[in-house]
Design a protein around this motif. Structure first.
Motif, short mmCIF file in Angstrom:
data_model
loop_
_atom_site.label_atom_id
_atom_site.label_comp_id
_atom_site.label_asym_id
_atom_site.label_seq_id
_atom_site.Cartn_x
_atom_site.Cartn_y
_atom_site.Cartn_z
N VAL A 46 -3.72 6.03 -6.99
CA VAL A 46 -3.06 5.70 -8.25
C VAL A 46 -4.05 5.80 -9.41
N GLY A 47 -5.24 5.21 -9.23
CA GLY A 47 -6.24 5.24 -10.28
C GLY A 47 -6.68 6.64 -10.63
N ALA A 48 -6.83 7.50 -9.62
CA ALA A 48 -7.26 8.88 -9.86
C ALA A 48 -6.23 9.64 -10.68
N ILE A 49 -4.96 9.47 -10.36
CA ILE A 49 -3.91 10.16 -11.11
C ILE A 49 -3.91 9.73 -12.57
N LEU A 58 -10.54 1.31 -14.12
CA LEU A 58 -10.37 -0.07 -13.68
C LEU A 58 -9.62 -0.14 -12.35
N ILE A 59 -8.58 0.67 -12.21
CA ILE A 59 -7.81 0.66 -10.96
C ILE A 59 -8.67 1.17 -9.81
N ALA A 119 0.83 -1.21 0.00
CA ALA A 119 0.00 0.00 0.00
C ALA A 119 0.86 1.26 0.00
N MET A 120 1.94 1.23 0.75
CA MET A 120 2.83 2.39 0.83
C MET A 120 3.60 2.61 -0.46
N LEU A 121 3.96 1.55 -1.16
CA LEU A 121 4.62 1.71 -2.47
C LEU A 121 3.71 2.45 -3.44
N LEU A 122 2.44 2.06 -3.47
CA LEU A 122 1.49 2.73 -4.35
C LEU A 122 1.29 4.19 -3.95
N LYS A 123 1.19 4.44 -2.67
CA LYS A 123 1.00 5.81 -2.20
C LYS A 123 2.26 6.64 -2.42
N GLY A 124 3.43 6.01 -2.26
CA GLY A 124 4.68 6.71 -2.53
C GLY A 124 4.76 7.14 -3.99
N TRP A 125 4.33 6.26 -4.89
CA TRP A 125 4.31 6.61 -6.31
C TRP A 125 3.35 7.78 -6.55
N ALA A 126 2.19 7.73 -5.91
CA ALA A 126 1.21 8.81 -6.09
C ALA A 126 1.77 10.14 -5.61
N ILE A 127 2.45 10.13 -4.47
CA ILE A 127 3.03 11.37 -3.95
C ILE A 127 4.12 11.88 -4.89
N SER A 128 4.94 10.97 -5.39
CA SER A 128 6.05 11.38 -6.26
C SER A 128 5.55 11.94 -7.59
N ALA A 129 4.37 11.53 -8.02
CA ALA A 129 3.83 12.00 -9.29
C ALA A 129 3.62 13.50 -9.30
N TYR A 130 3.41 14.11 -8.11
CA TYR A 130 3.21 15.55 -8.04
C TYR A 130 4.29 16.24 -7.22
N SER A 131 5.39 15.55 -6.96
CA SER A 131 6.50 16.15 -6.23
C SER A 131 7.60 16.53 -7.23
N VAL A 177 -8.85 -0.44 4.32
CA VAL A 177 -9.02 0.94 3.85
C VAL A 177 -7.71 1.45 3.25
N ALA A 178 -6.59 1.14 3.89
CA ALA A 178 -5.29 1.58 3.40
C ALA A 178 -5.03 1.07 1.99
N CYS A 179 -5.35 -0.19 1.75
CA CYS A 179 -5.17 -0.77 0.41
C CYS A 179 -6.09 -0.11 -0.61
N ALA A 180 -7.34 0.08 -0.23
CA ALA A 180 -8.31 0.68 -1.14
C ALA A 180 -7.92 2.11 -1.50
N ILE A 181 -7.48 2.88 -0.50
CA ILE A 181 -7.09 4.26 -0.75
C ILE A 181 -5.86 4.32 -1.66
N ALA A 182 -4.93 3.39 -1.48
CA ALA A 182 -3.75 3.36 -2.35
C ALA A 182 -4.16 3.19 -3.81
N LEU A 183 -5.10 2.31 -4.06
CA LEU A 183 -5.59 2.10 -5.42
C LEU A 183 -6.35 3.31 -5.94
N ILE A 184 -7.12 3.95 -5.07
CA ILE A 184 -7.85 5.16 -5.46
C ILE A 184 -6.88 6.26 -5.88
#
Length: 334
Positions: free
Chosen positions: A145-148, A160-161, A96-108, A136-143
């Motif tokens: 990534v999918g939103a970006i 799909l994500i 979950a943290m890998l996905l969220k880390g990618w999401a954060i880096s996308a706008y950093s 919830v942590a897993c679901a939010i990670a996918l949200i």
């Protein structure tokens, strides 16, 4: 068009250079969850029991457990690899943290901004999600990534994500439709939020009762109640977010399109929270889904001259507040 392309390429370039920061972000999450150095979270024993159930039932856990199928299948796979429940828990946290880390880096746009947003995430969200509400942590990670992916124009893959997040926690269904909304006009944003509040107030009881016939966990809540204590509409956490929303509306013309989209989503989350106050367990979960999108707002805000100071202020206030709520007060972890 050339400007948009060059900015996107720059972000991809930073992502490649910053992969080790994303890995470090996930590793810190893994170590904190495995060592439980902060103490045992309120929900950890429930997941420990669930992993024991998976070891005894295998894929039959899909029938005997109320947990969502995506999370259950993921747990079945990890149980086959690791003999210790806490390591299984930690591995799910790390993914979950890998996905969220990618999401954060996308706008950093720099390592500094990534680290600031990572600190914001760890203090404000990590204890409640990765250390407590693991599904919830897993679901939010996918949200995230999918939103970006959705917002950069890949409609099918992003959808799909985001849809797959529902397989990890049903509450994700309450945010997915809103991810398709966008408006650059302040009055439209406020109008949309007001309409959502009115519709939620009118139809939340009917919709919950109807879905309880098909969703096991909603049926359990329908029978046992949605929480003994109604949500506090003036909780300090809510007021902090309201203050940031109000400031954002006042400096609307300085916000990027992404930041305006996040403000709209935060207002929708608030509208659902206040409109369905009788369903405490559900509205808390739903608002949490919307709330985590602040990490993208902050990452985007820190890289812009007109919004960086207010973004730093929001990060600072949030860190102080949530350090007290989760750590200093001693009321959260056992």
């Amino acid at each position: 068009m050339k400007q948009i392309t060059s900015r996107f390429d720059m972000r991809i370039s930073f992502n490649r250079r910053g992969y080790y920061l994303i890995a470090l972000f996930a590793l810190c999450g893994f170590l904190l969850s495995v060592t439980q150095i902060l103490g045992e979270s309120p929900d950890y024993s429930g997941y420990d029991d669930f992993f024991d159930l998976v070891r005894s039932e295998g894929l039959d856990v899909l029938v005997v457990s109320r947990f969502e199928p995506g999370f259950s299948i993921f747990a079945v796979l990890l149980i086959k690899l690791f003999t210790t429940n806490v390591v299984v828990y930690g591995c799910i946290v790390a993914v979950a943290m890998l996905l969220k880390g990618w999401a954060i880096s996308a706008y950093s746009s720099s390592h500094k901004i990534f680290l600031v947003v990572a600190a914001f995430y760890f203090v404000r969200y990590f204890p409640l999600h990765e250390l407590t509400q693991l599904r919830v942590a897993c679901a939010i990670a996918l949200i995230l990534v999918g939103a970006i992916i959705l917002w950069i124009g890949n409609l099918l893959l992003g959808t799909l994500i985001c849809a797959s997040a529902v397989l990890f926690h049903m509450s994700a269904v309450a945010i997915i439709p809103a991810l398709f909304l966008s408006s650059s006009k302040r009055w439209q944003v406020m109008l949309i939020a007001f309409v959502v509040f009115v519709l939620t107030s009118i139809f939340s009881g009917f919709l919950t009762g109807y879905l309880a016939n098909y969703i096991r966990i909603l049926d359990a809540y329908q029978t046992g109640g949605f929480g003994d204590v109604k949500p506090n509409p003036f909780a300090i956490e809510l007021l902090t977010d309201w203050a940031m929303i109000a400031v954002s509306l006042m400096m609307w013309n300085r916000l990027s399109l992404l930041m305006k989209r996040i403000v709209l989503l935060e207002l929708i989350g608030m509208a659902i929270f206040y409109g369905a106050g009788d369903f405490a367990v559900i509205v808390h979960r739903v608002r949490e889904f919307y709330s985590v999108l602040w990490v993208l707002f902050v990452a985007e805000g820190l890289r812009q001259r007109g919004t960086n100071l207010i973004s730093y202020g929001f990060v600072f206030v949030s860190i102080i507040l949530y350090l007290y709520l989760y750590i200093i007060s001693g009321k959260f972890f056992n």
